[in-house]
Design a protein around this motif. Structure first.
Motif, PDB file in Angstrom:
ATOM      1  N   ARG A  76       5.249   2.797 -12.991  1.00 37.82           N
ATOM      2  CA  ARG A  76       4.750   3.130 -14.329  1.00 37.82           C
ATOM      3  C   ARG A  76       3.245   2.892 -14.372  1.00 37.82           C
ATOM      4  O   ARG A  76       2.753   1.880 -13.876  1.00 37.82           O
ATOM      5  N   ALA A  77       2.547   3.819 -14.996  1.00 39.04           N
ATOM      6  CA  ALA A  77       1.097   3.686 -15.129  1.00 39.04           C
ATOM      7  C   ALA A  77       0.695   4.201 -16.505  1.00 39.04           C
ATOM      8  O   ALA A  77       1.450   4.924 -17.162  1.00 39.04           O
ATOM      9  N   SER A  78      -0.481   3.831 -16.947  1.00 38.74           N
ATOM     10  CA  SER A  78      -0.971   4.301 -18.237  1.00 38.74           C
ATOM     11  C   SER A  78      -1.226   5.802 -18.173  1.00 38.74           C
ATOM     12  O   SER A  78      -1.461   6.368 -17.098  1.00 38.74           O
ATOM     13  N   ALA A  79      -1.174   6.436 -19.337  1.00 34.97           N
ATOM     14  CA  ALA A  79      -1.377   7.882 -19.382  1.00 34.97           C
ATOM     15  C   ALA A  79      -2.772   8.275 -18.917  1.00 34.97           C
ATOM     16  O   ALA A  79      -2.996   9.395 -18.448  1.00 34.97           O
ATOM     17  N   ASN A  97       0.837  -1.185   0.000  1.00 35.59           N
ATOM     18  CA  ASN A  97       0.000   0.000   0.000  1.00 35.59           C
ATOM     19  C   ASN A  97       0.878   1.244   0.000  1.00 35.59           C
ATOM     20  O   ASN A  97       1.995   1.231   0.545  1.00 35.59           O
ATOM     21  N   GLY A  98       0.391   2.300  -0.619  1.00 37.17           N
ATOM     22  CA  GLY A  98       1.173   3.521  -0.680  1.00 37.17           C
ATOM     23  C   GLY A  98       0.292   4.747  -0.785  1.00 37.17           C
ATOM     24  O   GLY A  98      -0.923   4.665  -0.967  1.00 37.17           O
ATOM     25  N   VAL A  99       0.961   5.909  -0.682  1.00 32.51           N
ATOM     26  CA  VAL A  99       0.289   7.207  -0.794  1.00 32.51           C
ATOM     27  C   VAL A  99       0.959   7.973  -1.928  1.00 32.51           C
ATOM     28  O   VAL A  99       2.193   8.089  -1.972  1.00 32.51           O
ATOM     29  N   VAL A 100       0.159   8.494  -2.847  1.00 32.18           N
ATOM     30  CA  VAL A 100       0.688   9.201  -4.014  1.00 32.18           C
ATOM     31  C   VAL A 100       1.337  10.511  -3.563  1.00 32.18           C
ATOM     32  O   VAL A 100       0.722  11.328  -2.876  1.00 32.18           O
ATOM     33  N   GLN A 101       2.601  10.700  -3.959  1.00 29.65           N
ATOM     34  CA  GLN A 101       3.328  11.928  -3.653  1.00 29.65           C
ATOM     35  C   GLN A 101       3.358  12.893  -4.829  1.00 29.65           C
ATOM     36  O   GLN A 101       3.295  14.105  -4.663  1.00 29.65           O
ATOM     37  N   HIS A 102       3.514  12.320  -6.031  1.00 30.45           N
ATOM     38  CA  HIS A 102       3.701  13.176  -7.215  1.00 30.45           C
ATOM     39  C   HIS A 102       3.414  12.336  -8.449  1.00 30.45           C
ATOM     40  O   HIS A 102       3.628  11.126  -8.450  1.00 30.45           O
ATOM     41  N   VAL A 103       2.912  12.966  -9.510  1.00 32.24           N
ATOM     42  CA  VAL A 103       2.638  12.282 -10.772  1.00 32.24           C
ATOM     43  C   VAL A 103       3.336  13.025 -11.906  1.00 32.24           C
ATOM     44  O   VAL A 103       3.148  14.239 -12.062  1.00 32.24           O
ATOM     45  N   GLU A 104       4.180  12.312 -12.657  1.00 35.71           N
ATOM     46  CA  GLU A 104       4.851  12.885 -13.821  1.00 35.71           C
ATOM     47  C   GLU A 104       4.138  12.380 -15.075  1.00 35.71           C
ATOM     48  O   GLU A 104       4.191  11.191 -15.383  1.00 35.71           O
ATOM     49  N   TYR A 105       3.506  13.284 -15.787  1.00 38.87           N
ATOM     50  CA  TYR A 105       2.819  12.917 -17.033  1.00 38.87           C
ATOM     51  C   TYR A 105       3.833  12.937 -18.164  1.00 38.87           C
ATOM     52  O   TYR A 105       4.482  13.955 -18.429  1.00 38.87           O
ATOM     53  N   GLN A 106       4.041  11.800 -18.867  1.00 36.05           N
ATOM     54  CA  GLN A 106       5.039  11.675 -19.909  1.00 36.05           C
ATOM     55  C   GLN A 106       4.432  11.631 -21.306  1.00 36.05           C
ATOM     56  O   GLN A 106       5.149  11.464 -22.279  1.00 36.05           O
ATOM     57  N   VAL A 162       4.227   7.508 -11.431  1.00 36.52           N
ATOM     58  CA  VAL A 162       3.576   7.844 -10.178  1.00 36.52           C
ATOM     59  C   VAL A 162       4.551   7.593  -9.025  1.00 36.52           C
ATOM     60  O   VAL A 162       5.027   6.466  -8.841  1.00 36.52           O
ATOM     61  N   HIS A 163       4.869   8.636  -8.279  1.00 40.55           N
ATOM     62  CA  HIS A 163       5.749   8.524  -7.112  1.00 40.55           C
ATOM     63  C   HIS A 163       4.884   8.220  -5.894  1.00 40.55           C
ATOM     64  O   HIS A 163       3.981   8.991  -5.547  1.00 40.55           O
ATOM     65  N   VAL A 164       5.180   7.092  -5.244  1.00 44.51           N
ATOM     66  CA  VAL A 164       4.336   6.603  -4.165  1.00 44.51           C
ATOM     67  C   VAL A 164       5.186   6.372  -2.914  1.00 44.51           C
ATOM     68  O   VAL A 164       6.241   5.725  -2.971  1.00 44.51           O
ATOM     69  N   ALA A 165       4.746   6.899  -1.794  1.00 47.02           N
ATOM     70  CA  ALA A 165       5.409   6.662  -0.507  1.00 47.02           C
ATOM     71  C   ALA A 165       4.850   5.399   0.131  1.00 47.02           C
ATOM     72  O   ALA A 165       3.640   5.213   0.192  1.00 47.02           O
ATOM     73  N   THR A 166       5.754   4.522   0.589  1.00 42.39           N
ATOM     74  CA  THR A 166       5.326   3.270   1.222  1.00 42.39           C
ATOM     75  C   THR A 166       5.817   3.154   2.661  1.00 42.39           C
ATOM     76  O   THR A 166       5.487   2.181   3.339  1.00 42.39           O
ATOM     77  N   GLY A 167       6.622   4.113   3.094  1.00 39.27           N
ATOM     78  CA  GLY A 167       7.192   4.033   4.431  1.00 39.27           C
ATOM     79  C   GLY A 167       8.487   3.267   4.486  1.00 39.27           C
ATOM     80  O   GLY A 167       9.159   3.236   5.523  1.00 39.27           O
TER      81      GLY A 167
END
Length: 446
Positions: A402-405, A310-319, A325-330
Motif C-alpha cells: 500500500r502506498a499513498s495516492a 529490496n524490490g522491482v516495481v512490476q505494476h501500479v494500481e491507482y485506487q 504497488v506490485h513489487v517483485a522481490t525474488g
C-alpha cells in the motif's frame, strides 16, 4: 449460556460419498448476526439448509432453542429464509407477495396490518400495489425480505441475498440489513463468499473450507489473528502476501528468515511474538505480510521494528485514495489450496471408433518417442492449462504494497521496502499460525 442454534458434530454426506459438511460444531446466540464465509462449494449453503430443515444431517445433532431438531419439519422451525433469487410470484402485487405466508399460516386472519408494518420497516409502502416486473432489483430484494419479516420469525436465514445486485446498491442494502436485524433483535445466519459483507455485517464470522470450519471470531479477530494460512489468504483485500522461506540460526549470529535471494534478520533477543520460531530452525515456513505491513521508503526513515528488503516495481494500481504497488522481490510465492471453487472439467465429445483408434496409435507413438528422447511432450500436450507456469493454488509472484495516492513509482524501478516485523505472520508446514503466538486481541471498546 442460551443458544438459539447449536450444531454439534454435524456431518452431511451426499451420494457417491461427497461430504458437504464435516463434523461441524457451532453455537449461535439469540440475536446474534453470524456470517458463514467461504469460497463457493465449501458447504456454507448446506449448513443453512440443514438449519432450515431442507436437509437432514447424516450424523450429529441440531438444536433449536435447546430442542432436538434433526427431523423437525421446516414449517415448525419458526425460521424465515431470504434467497439469492427473489422468488417472487410475478402475478402478485408487492402486498400479495409479502402477505402470502400469512394467508397460508392463518387463512382467516386479515394480513393487511402486518403487511403494511413490514413495508414501512423496509421503506416500500409506496410499492405495495406494484408487480415484480415494475420493481428494480433492490426493490425486489426488499419485497423478499418483507415476506420473511412479516412472519415474525425467531431466526433469519439469508443465502447470498445481495449477490445479484450492483456494487452501489449492494453496499446500501448491506447497511439496511444490519440496521434492520439489530432493530428487530432477530438471530441471523448470513451466507456469503464476499468477505466485505462478512466483515461489515457479522457480529462473528465463521470461515469454512471443504465442509470444515476453519475459524470463528469477530471480523477483527479473523483478520488480525488468522488461525491458519487459508484464513489469512481468504480474508483481506488485497490478498495477503504469502511467501515461502526458511528459518536460519547460525552459530553466534542472529536468527533470520531466508527468502532465497534476500533474507531479513530478526531482533535479538526474540520478541514474544517470534519465540515459536526457535522450533522451526532449518525448516521451510510460510511468511505472511499484509500490504499495510509494508511501505516504500528510504532506509534512513526506518523505524525500530522495521527491516529492509529490496524490490522491482512490476505494476501500479491507482485506487484514488491510495495506490497498490506490485513489487517483485525474488521470493517464492506460497501455494494455498481451496481459495477458489474448483472448475468443472470440460465435457469432451465422444470420439468415433476410427478417431479412438487413431488417437490410440498416436499416443503409443508419442510414448515411444518420449522414451527414446527423454522428452516431456506428452505432459505438455495433456496439460495446456499450465502454460502460465504457475501451479494451481499458487498466489501471484511478488508482493503488494500500500502506498499513498501521490506516490507514482515507475515500472521497472528499484525501490526499498520497509517491512514491519510487528505485523509479520509465520505459518508452519501444516499451515498453522505460529507467529504471532496465540493470544487475545485487546478490547478496544473498553
Amino acid at each position: 449460556m442460551t443458544r438459539a442454534i447449536s450444531l454439534q458434530e454435524v456431518t452431511k454426506v451426499y451420494s457417491r460419498d461427497v461430504t458437504a459438511v464435516d463434523r461441524l460444531s457451532l453455537d449461535i446466540a439469540p440475536g446474534e448476526f453470524l456470517v458463514l464465509l467461504g469460497p463457493s462449494g465449501c458447504g456454507k449453503s448446506t449448513v443453512l439448509r440443514l438449519i432450515a430443515g431442507l436437509e437432514e444431517p447424516t450424523s450429529g445433532t441440531l438444536l433449536l432453542d435447546g430442542e432436538w431438531a434433526n427431523t423437525l419439519a421446516p414449517g415448525d422451525r419458526k425460521l424465515a429464509m431470504v434467497f439469492q433469487h427473489y422468488a417472487l410470484y410475478p402475478n402478485m402485487t408487492t402486498r400479495q407477495n409479502i402477505g402470502f405466508p400469512l394467508r397460508i399460516e392463518a387463512p382467516h386472519d386479515n394480513p393487511r396490518p402486518r403487511v403494511e408494518e413490514a413495508a414501512r420497516t423496509l421503506g416500500i409502502q409506496d410499492l405495495l400495489d406494484r408487480y415484480p416486473a415494475q420493481l428494480s432489483g433492490g426493490e425486489r430484494q426488499r419485497v423478499a425480505m418483507g415476506r420473511a419479516i412479516v412472519r415474525r420469525p425467531s431466526t433469519f436465514l439469508m443465502d447470498e441475498p445481495l449477490s445479484n445486485l450492483d456494487a452501489k446498491l449492494r453496499t446500501r442494502l448491506r447497511a439496511e440489513i444490519a440496521t434492520l436485524t439489530r432493530h428487530m433483535g432477530v438471530t441471523t445466519v448470513y451466507v456469503t463468499h464476499d468477505q466485505s459483507e462478512a466483515m461489515s455485517l457479522g457480529d462473528r464470522v465463521a470461515i469454512m473450507r471443504d465442509g470444515v470450519l476453519q475459524q470463528t471470531g469477530t471480523g477483527r479477530e479473523v483478520y488480525q489473528l488468522p488461525d491458519n494460512v487459508f484464513v489469512a489468504a481468504f480474508v483481506g483485500t488485497p490478498r495477503i502476501n504469502l511467501l515461502r522461506a526458511t528459518v536460519r540460526a547460525p552459530l553466534g549470529g542472529r536468527m533470520s528468515i531466508d527468502f532465497g535471494p534476500q533474507r531479513i534478520e530478526l531482533p535479538h533477543p526474540l520478541s514474544p511474538e517470534h519465540q515459536m520460531l526457535r522450533i522451526q530452525m532449518g525448516r521451510e515456513v510460510t511468511v505472511g505480510l499484509r500490504s499495510e505491513a509494508l511501505r516504500i521508503a528510504p532506509p534512513q526513515h526506518m523505524r525500530p521494528s522495521e527491516v529492509l528488503m529490496n524490490g522491482v516495481v512490476q505494476h501500479v494500481e491507482y485506487q484514488g485514495h491510495e495506490s497498490l504497488v506490485h513489487v517483485a522481490t525474488g521470493a517464492r510465492a506460497a501455494e494455498v489450496e481451496g481459495l477458489e471453487a474448483p472448475r468443472p472439467e470440460p465435457r469432451r465429445p465422444r470420439a468415433s471408433r476410427r478417431e479412438a483408434a487413431r488417437s490410440g496409435r498416436l499416443g503409443r507413438l508419442l510414448g515411444w518417442a518420449t522414451e527414446r528422447e527423454g522428452s516431456s511432450s506428452v505432459a505438455t500436450l495433456e496439460r495446456p492449462e499450465e502454460e502460465t507456469g504457475r501451479p494451481p493454488g499458487t498466489l501471484p509472484e511478488g508482493m503488494v504494497v500500500r502506498a499513498s495516492a501521490e506516490m507514482q513509482p515507475r515500472v521497472g524501478e528499484h525501490v526499498p521496502i520497509l517491512l514491519d516485523l510487528k505485523q509479520l505472520y509465520v505459518f508452519d508446514d501444516a499451515g498453522r499460525r505460529i507467529c504471532p503466538a496465540p493470544r487475545r486481541l485487546p478490547d478496544l471498546e473498553h
